[in-house]
Design a protein around this motif. Structure first.
Motif, PDB file in Angstrom:
ATOM      1  N   MET A  30       0.836  -1.190   0.000  1.00 50.19           N
ATOM      2  CA  MET A  30       0.000   0.000   0.000  1.00 50.19           C
ATOM      3  C   MET A  30       0.876   1.248   0.000  1.00 50.19           C
ATOM      4  O   MET A  30       2.055   1.189   0.349  1.00 50.19           O
ATOM      5  N   GLU A  31       0.287   2.399  -0.357  1.00 45.91           N
ATOM      6  CA  GLU A  31       1.041   3.662  -0.341  1.00 45.91           C
ATOM      7  C   GLU A  31       1.536   3.983   1.060  1.00 45.91           C
ATOM      8  O   GLU A  31       2.590   4.557   1.227  1.00 45.91           O
ATOM      9  N   HIS A  32       0.755   3.630   2.061  1.00 46.30           N
ATOM     10  CA  HIS A  32       1.225   3.750   3.442  1.00 46.30           C
ATOM     11  C   HIS A  32       1.786   2.389   3.821  1.00 46.30           C
ATOM     12  O   HIS A  32       1.622   1.415   3.092  1.00 46.30           O
ATOM     13  N   ASN A  33       2.439   2.302   4.919  1.00 47.99           N
ATOM     14  CA  ASN A  33       3.086   1.048   5.291  1.00 47.99           C
ATOM     15  C   ASN A  33       2.398   0.385   6.484  1.00 47.99           C
ATOM     16  O   ASN A  33       2.998  -0.419   7.173  1.00 47.99           O
ATOM     17  N   SER A  34       1.136   0.697   6.729  1.00 51.34           N
ATOM     18  CA  SER A  34       0.438   0.137   7.885  1.00 51.34           C
ATOM     19  C   SER A  34       0.034  -1.316   7.687  1.00 51.34           C
ATOM     20  O   SER A  34      -0.059  -2.077   8.637  1.00 51.34           O
ATOM     21  N   PHE A  35      -0.249  -1.675   6.456  1.00 50.18           N
ATOM     22  CA  PHE A  35      -0.561  -3.070   6.149  1.00 50.18           C
ATOM     23  C   PHE A  35      -0.269  -3.351   4.687  1.00 50.18           C
ATOM     24  O   PHE A  35      -0.061  -2.441   3.885  1.00 50.18           O
ATOM     25  N   LEU A  36      -0.210  -4.617   4.348  1.00 54.87           N
ATOM     26  CA  LEU A  36      -0.048  -5.037   2.962  1.00 54.87           C
ATOM     27  C   LEU A  36      -1.070  -6.127   2.681  1.00 54.87           C
ATOM     28  O   LEU A  36      -1.651  -6.705   3.600  1.00 54.87           O
ATOM     29  N   LEU A  37      -1.292  -6.387   1.411  1.00 55.97           N
ATOM     30  CA  LEU A  37      -2.280  -7.376   0.992  1.00 55.97           C
ATOM     31  C   LEU A  37      -1.564  -8.563   0.373  1.00 55.97           C
ATOM     32  O   LEU A  37      -0.491  -8.414  -0.226  1.00 55.97           O
ATOM     33  N   GLN A  38      -2.166  -9.738   0.514  1.00 58.02           N
ATOM     34  CA  GLN A  38      -1.588 -10.942  -0.065  1.00 58.02           C
ATOM     35  C   GLN A  38      -2.684 -11.766  -0.725  1.00 58.02           C
ATOM     36  O   GLN A  38      -3.704 -12.083  -0.105  1.00 58.02           O
ATOM     37  N   GLN A  44     -11.187 -15.099  -4.763  1.00 54.04           N
ATOM     38  CA  GLN A  44     -12.149 -14.189  -4.134  1.00 54.04           C
ATOM     39  C   GLN A  44     -11.708 -13.749  -2.741  1.00 54.04           C
ATOM     40  O   GLN A  44     -12.449 -13.066  -2.047  1.00 54.04           O
ATOM     41  N   GLU A  45     -10.497 -14.164  -2.309  1.00 54.20           N
ATOM     42  CA  GLU A  45     -10.022 -13.817  -0.967  1.00 54.20           C
ATOM     43  C   GLU A  45      -8.633 -13.203  -1.009  1.00 54.20           C
ATOM     44  O   GLU A  45      -7.749 -13.684  -1.716  1.00 54.20           O
ATOM     45  N   VAL A  46      -8.470 -12.140  -0.235  1.00 58.27           N
ATOM     46  CA  VAL A  46      -7.182 -11.463  -0.083  1.00 58.27           C
ATOM     47  C   VAL A  46      -6.924 -11.323   1.415  1.00 58.27           C
ATOM     48  O   VAL A  46      -7.811 -10.954   2.171  1.00 58.27           O
ATOM     49  N   LYS A  47      -5.717 -11.646   1.846  1.00 64.37           N
ATOM     50  CA  LYS A  47      -5.332 -11.495   3.258  1.00 64.37           C
ATOM     51  C   LYS A  47      -4.775 -10.093   3.488  1.00 64.37           C
ATOM     52  O   LYS A  47      -4.078  -9.541   2.646  1.00 64.37           O
ATOM     53  N   ILE A  48      -5.091  -9.544   4.659  1.00 61.66           N
ATOM     54  CA  ILE A  48      -4.563  -8.250   5.074  1.00 61.66           C
ATOM     55  C   ILE A  48      -3.595  -8.501   6.226  1.00 61.66           C
ATOM     56  O   ILE A  48      -3.995  -8.970   7.286  1.00 61.66           O
ATOM     57  N   HIS A  49      -2.313  -8.222   6.006  1.00 62.92           N
ATOM     58  CA  HIS A  49      -1.286  -8.384   7.032  1.00 62.92           C
ATOM     59  C   HIS A  49      -0.925  -6.997   7.569  1.00 62.92           C
ATOM     60  O   HIS A  49      -0.630  -6.087   6.793  1.00 62.92           O
ATOM     61  N   VAL A  50      -0.938  -6.846   8.877  1.00 66.78           N
ATOM     62  CA  VAL A  50      -0.709  -5.551   9.518  1.00 66.78           C
ATOM     63  C   VAL A  50       0.755  -5.418   9.944  1.00 66.78           C
ATOM     64  O   VAL A  50       1.337  -6.343  10.510  1.00 66.78           O
ATOM     65  N   ASN A  51       1.323  -4.255   9.678  1.00 70.14           N
ATOM     66  CA  ASN A  51       2.687  -3.952  10.095  1.00 70.14           C
ATOM     67  C   ASN A  51       2.749  -3.971  11.624  1.00 70.14           C
ATOM     68  O   ASN A  51       1.904  -3.355  12.284  1.00 70.14           O
ATOM     69  N   SER A  52       3.726  -4.659  12.175  1.00 73.31           N
ATOM     70  CA  SER A  52       3.849  -4.772  13.632  1.00 73.31           C
ATOM     71  C   SER A  52       4.074  -3.414  14.295  1.00 73.31           C
ATOM     72  O   SER A  52       3.833  -3.264  15.492  1.00 73.31           O
ATOM     73  N   GLU A  53       4.514  -2.409  13.536  1.00 74.77           N
ATOM     74  CA  GLU A  53       4.753  -1.076  14.088  1.00 74.77           C
ATOM     75  C   GLU A  53       3.552  -0.140  13.901  1.00 74.77           C
ATOM     76  O   GLU A  53       3.587   0.998  14.354  1.00 74.77           O
TER      77      GLU A  53
END
Length: 99
Positions: A30-38, A44-53
């Motif tokens: 993402m443009e911000h670094n708070s989470f990324l998608l996988q 039909q499913e995408v995982k949202i992984h959150v930045n530990s910081e």
């Protein structure tokens, strides 16, 4: 797994008021670094992984907005794990996922 539905994910992300900075393999940064998608094996499913910081309270609203827009497009954005970005040299990073 078929081709990742990057176009649909980009549409969802933009409709939620966010942007994508980079896509590599099965990850969408993402443009911000708070989470990324996988992408998953299910188109039909995408995982949202959150930045530990990242601040969970701030990220929570963004994730809910993404999930709502995705639902309207017959897709699921589900919570994944946390990740940490670790610098490796001048031009490389390593991503560590944690449970």
């Amino acid at each position: 797994m078929s081709l990742n539905p990057l176009g649909m994910v980009k549409t969802i992300v933009e409709a939620a008021g966010m942007g994508i900075s980079y896509a590599y393999d099965d990850l969408v940064f993402m443009e911000h670094n708070s989470f990324l998608l996988q992408f998953t094996d299910n188109d039909q499913e995408v995982k949202i992984h959150v930045n530990s910081e990242a601040d969970e309270a701030t990220v929570h609203g963004d994730i809910e907005r993404l999930q709502e827009v995705a639902c309207n497009q017959a897709m699921q954005f589900t919570r994944g794990t946390h990740y940490t970005l670790i610098p490796e040299g001048e031009d490389a990073i390593r991503i560590e996922f944690s449970g």
